[in-house]
Scaffold this motif. Sequence first.
Motif, PDB file in Angstrom:
ATOM      1  N   PHE A   1      33.906  41.277  55.220  1.00 52.51           N
ATOM      2  CA  PHE A   1      32.739  41.969  54.656  1.00 52.51           C
ATOM      3  C   PHE A   1      31.255  41.223  55.595  1.00 52.51           C
ATOM      4  CE2 PHE A   1      29.460  41.686  51.417  1.00 52.51           C
ATOM      5  CZ  PHE A   1      29.735  42.526  51.306  1.00 52.51           C
ATOM      6  N   ILE A   2      31.104  39.977  55.537  1.00 52.38           N
ATOM      7  CA  ILE A   2      30.262  39.454  56.469  1.00 52.38           C
ATOM      8  C   ILE A   2      30.386  39.947  57.750  1.00 52.38           C
ATOM      9  CG2 ILE A   2      29.788  37.361  57.390  1.00 52.38           C
ATOM     10  CD1 ILE A   2      29.031  37.577  53.965  1.00 52.38           C
ATOM     11  N   LEU A   3      30.936  40.033  58.106  1.00 44.96           N
ATOM     12  CA  LEU A   3      30.828  40.437  60.095  1.00 44.96           C
ATOM     13  C   LEU A   3      30.633  41.989  59.503  1.00 44.96           C
ATOM     14  CD1 LEU A   3      34.412  38.939  61.052  1.00 44.96           C
ATOM     15  CD2 LEU A   3      31.685  38.486  61.939  1.00 44.96           C
ATOM     16  N   LYS A   4      30.995  42.806  59.321  1.00 42.54           N
ATOM     17  CA  LYS A   4      30.473  44.561  58.870  1.00 42.54           C
ATOM     18  C   LYS A   4      29.597  44.527  58.567  1.00 42.54           C
ATOM     19  CE  LYS A   4      31.672  48.604  56.286  1.00 42.54           C
ATOM     20  NZ  LYS A   4      32.459  49.253  55.189  1.00 42.54           N
ATOM     21  N   LYS A   5      28.956  43.131  57.824  1.00 45.91           N
ATOM     22  CA  LYS A   5      27.535  43.458  57.595  1.00 45.91           C
ATOM     23  C   LYS A   5      26.444  43.207  58.488  1.00 45.91           C
ATOM     24  CE  LYS A   5      28.289  45.848  53.607  1.00 45.91           C
ATOM     25  NZ  LYS A   5      28.130  46.934  53.886  1.00 45.91           N
ATOM     26  N   GLU A   6      27.190  42.268  58.766  1.00 48.21           N
ATOM     27  CA  GLU A   6      25.913  42.045  59.874  1.00 48.21           C
ATOM     28  C   GLU A   6      25.386  42.299  61.621  1.00 48.21           C
ATOM     29  OE1 GLU A   6      28.115  38.023  61.645  1.00 48.21           O
ATOM     30  OE2 GLU A   6      26.961  36.692  59.934  1.00 48.21           O
ATOM     31  N   LYS A   7      27.215  43.941  61.940  1.00 50.97           N
ATOM     32  CA  LYS A   7      26.682  44.464  62.313  1.00 50.97           C
ATOM     33  C   LYS A   7      25.576  45.694  61.763  1.00 50.97           C
ATOM     34  CE  LYS A   7      31.258  44.052  64.234  1.00 50.97           C
ATOM     35  NZ  LYS A   7      32.291  44.404  64.597  1.00 50.97           N
ATOM     36  N   MET A   8      25.078  45.832  60.825  1.00 49.83           N
ATOM     37  CA  MET A   8      24.295  46.959  59.886  1.00 49.83           C
ATOM     38  C   MET A   8      23.268  46.782  60.546  1.00 49.83           C
ATOM     39  SD  MET A   8      26.606  48.373  56.687  1.00 49.83           S
ATOM     40  CE  MET A   8      26.897  49.147  56.806  1.00 49.83           C
TER      41      MET A   8
ATOM     42  N   ILE B   1      38.775  38.583  53.839  1.00 47.81           N
ATOM     43  CA  ILE B   1      38.546  39.365  53.172  1.00 47.81           C
ATOM     44  C   ILE B   1      37.341  39.529  53.793  1.00 47.81           C
ATOM     45  CG2 ILE B   1      38.350  41.063  50.946  1.00 47.81           C
ATOM     46  CD1 ILE B   1      41.045  40.523  50.152  1.00 47.81           C
ATOM     47  N   LYS B   2      36.723  38.256  53.190  1.00 48.46           N
ATOM     48  CA  LYS B   2      35.160  38.106  52.371  1.00 48.46           C
ATOM     49  C   LYS B   2      34.710  38.595  54.279  1.00 48.46           C
ATOM     50  CE  LYS B   2      31.535  36.346  51.281  1.00 48.46           C
ATOM     51  NZ  LYS B   2      30.899  35.222  50.069  1.00 48.46           N
ATOM     52  N   ARG B   3      35.320  37.238  54.611  1.00 52.76           N
ATOM     53  CA  ARG B   3      34.810  36.874  56.972  1.00 52.76           C
ATOM     54  C   ARG B   3      34.324  38.367  57.376  1.00 52.76           C
ATOM     55  NH1 ARG B   3      31.174  35.005  58.664  1.00 52.76           N
ATOM     56  NH2 ARG B   3      32.087  34.939  61.215  1.00 52.76           N
TER      57      ARG B   3
ATOM     58  N   TYR C   1      53.116  30.652  51.128  1.00 54.17           N
ATOM     59  CA  TYR C   1      53.049  32.098  50.806  1.00 54.17           C
ATOM     60  C   TYR C   1      51.755  32.273  50.342  1.00 54.17           C
ATOM     61  CZ  TYR C   1      52.448  36.871  48.675  1.00 54.17           C
ATOM     62  OH  TYR C   1      51.984  38.363  48.368  1.00 54.17           O
ATOM     63  N   VAL C   2      51.858  31.330  48.946  1.00 53.10           N
ATOM     64  CA  VAL C   2      50.461  31.363  48.167  1.00 53.10           C
ATOM     65  C   VAL C   2      48.749  30.773  49.333  1.00 53.10           C
ATOM     66  CG1 VAL C   2      49.006  29.580  46.659  1.00 53.10           C
ATOM     67  CG2 VAL C   2      50.941  30.498  45.890  1.00 53.10           C
ATOM     68  N   LEU C   3      49.506  29.873  50.638  1.00 52.54           N
ATOM     69  CA  LEU C   3      48.924  29.292  51.204  1.00 52.54           C
ATOM     70  C   LEU C   3      48.303  30.935  52.055  1.00 52.54           C
ATOM     71  CD1 LEU C   3      49.197  26.113  53.596  1.00 52.54           C
ATOM     72  CD2 LEU C   3      46.789  27.136  52.289  1.00 52.54           C
ATOM     73  N   LYS C   4      48.953  31.638  52.503  1.00 51.24           N
ATOM     74  CA  LYS C   4      48.657  33.175  53.246  1.00 51.24           C
ATOM     75  C   LYS C   4      47.969  34.241  52.701  1.00 51.24           C
ATOM     76  CE  LYS C   4      50.076  33.451  57.555  1.00 51.24           C
ATOM     77  NZ  LYS C   4      49.663  32.772  58.091  1.00 51.24           N
ATOM     78  N   GLN C   5      48.191  33.611  51.305  1.00 46.24           N
ATOM     79  CA  GLN C   5      47.644  34.481  50.638  1.00 46.24           C
ATOM     80  C   GLN C   5      45.900  34.151  50.294  1.00 46.24           C
ATOM     81  OE1 GLN C   5      47.985  37.797  48.727  1.00 46.24           O
ATOM     82  NE2 GLN C   5      49.463  36.964  50.156  1.00 46.24           N
ATOM     83  N   ILE C   6      45.895  32.233  50.202  1.00 51.88           N
ATOM     84  CA  ILE C   6      44.297  31.765  49.833  1.00 51.88           C
ATOM     85  C   ILE C   6      44.116  32.614  51.597  1.00 51.88           C
ATOM     86  CG2 ILE C   6      42.841  30.121  50.208  1.00 51.88           C
ATOM     87  CD1 ILE C   6      45.455  28.598  48.192  1.00 51.88           C
ATOM     88  N   GLU C   7      44.542  32.580  52.294  1.00 52.45           N
ATOM     89  CA  GLU C   7      43.408  32.837  53.572  1.00 52.45           C
ATOM     90  C   GLU C   7      43.384  34.004  53.686  1.00 52.45           C
ATOM     91  OE1 GLU C   7      45.084  32.253  58.625  1.00 52.45           O
ATOM     92  OE2 GLU C   7      46.706  32.383  57.157  1.00 52.45           O
TER      93      GLU C   7
ATOM     94  N   TYR D   1      32.183  29.189  46.722  1.00 55.82           N
ATOM     95  CA  TYR D   1      32.371  30.478  46.140  1.00 55.82           C
ATOM     96  C   TYR D   1      30.730  30.796  45.294  1.00 55.82           C
ATOM     97  CZ  TYR D   1      33.887  34.732  44.848  1.00 55.82           C
ATOM     98  OH  TYR D   1      33.804  36.117  44.697  1.00 55.82           O
ATOM     99  N   THR D   2      29.883  31.952  46.567  1.00 56.77           N
ATOM    100  CA  THR D   2      29.114  32.366  46.796  1.00 56.77           C
ATOM    101  C   THR D   2      28.515  33.232  47.591  1.00 56.77           C
ATOM    102  OG1 THR D   2      28.012  31.059  48.561  1.00 56.77           O
ATOM    103  CG2 THR D   2      27.436  29.907  45.857  1.00 56.77           C
ATOM    104  N   ARG D   3      27.572  34.602  46.806  1.00 60.29           N
ATOM    105  CA  ARG D   3      27.415  35.469  47.670  1.00 60.29           C
ATOM    106  C   ARG D   3      27.358  35.448  48.728  1.00 60.29           C
ATOM    107  NH1 ARG D   3      25.330  40.789  46.463  1.00 60.29           N
ATOM    108  NH2 ARG D   3      26.290  40.987  44.145  1.00 60.29           N
ATOM    109  N   GLU D   4      26.648  34.271  49.720  1.00 62.88           N
ATOM    110  CA  GLU D   4      25.803  34.146  50.879  1.00 62.88           C
ATOM    111  C   GLU D   4      27.074  33.896  51.995  1.00 62.88           C
ATOM    112  OE1 GLU D   4      24.629  32.821  47.955  1.00 62.88           O
ATOM    113  OE2 GLU D   4      22.954  34.742  47.790  1.00 62.88           O
ATOM    114  N   ASN D   5      27.919  32.885  51.365  1.00 60.51           N
ATOM    115  CA  ASN D   5      28.568  31.760  51.809  1.00 60.51           C
ATOM    116  C   ASN D   5      29.443  32.911  52.894  1.00 60.51           C
ATOM    117  OD1 ASN D   5      31.156  30.181  52.785  1.00 60.51           O
ATOM    118  ND2 ASN D   5      31.511  29.475  50.657  1.00 60.51           N
TER     119      ASN D   5
END
Length: 164
Positions: free
Chosen positions: A157-164, A153-155, A142-148, A102-106
């Motif tokens: 965010f990363i993809l949105k920032k890569e497009k900018m 959510i993070k993925r 259900y817990v597994l689906k929530q982890i996914e 868990y890091t900002r860059e992951n």
Amino acid sequence: DQLMRDALRLVRGQLTDEVDSEDVAEGLKRLDESLLKLQECAHRNWNNTLFYPSAYETDYADMRSGQAIVLRHISSCEELLERIPKQAEKVAKLLERVEAEYTRENTVESLLDHMEEVYAYMRQEHLPVTREEFESRAVLFYVLKQIEEFLRIKREFILKKEKM
């Protein structure tokens, strides 16, 4: 980010019955308070930027808040588990890996790949025999689906920032 890792550790411990629900609730409360301060600060900085303000920090705070909501959903599942199935250990190991990475860059790509391995493991397990076992495994799924969702959510965010 440290409070998020702490919350992941607490939720993982709750899943394996090593951590009390009250401790998890307190950890999630601290996380929520910290995220609220982060959002306020990010929005204040964005509003105080004169030329070409970047929405990175506000988007980052919103992303982390979305992940905190998912952790609350996972935490609430513990009440539904009357008996912790043996497969919970595999899910706990996944949460442990999420916490460790868990890091900002992951970009969470490797974690999403690992999720697929966990799903494959679960599909190979014998089907539940009793109703109690079925219900417990359904909650675990259900817990597994929530982890996914937490990782997606993070993925996004990363993809949105890569497009900018």
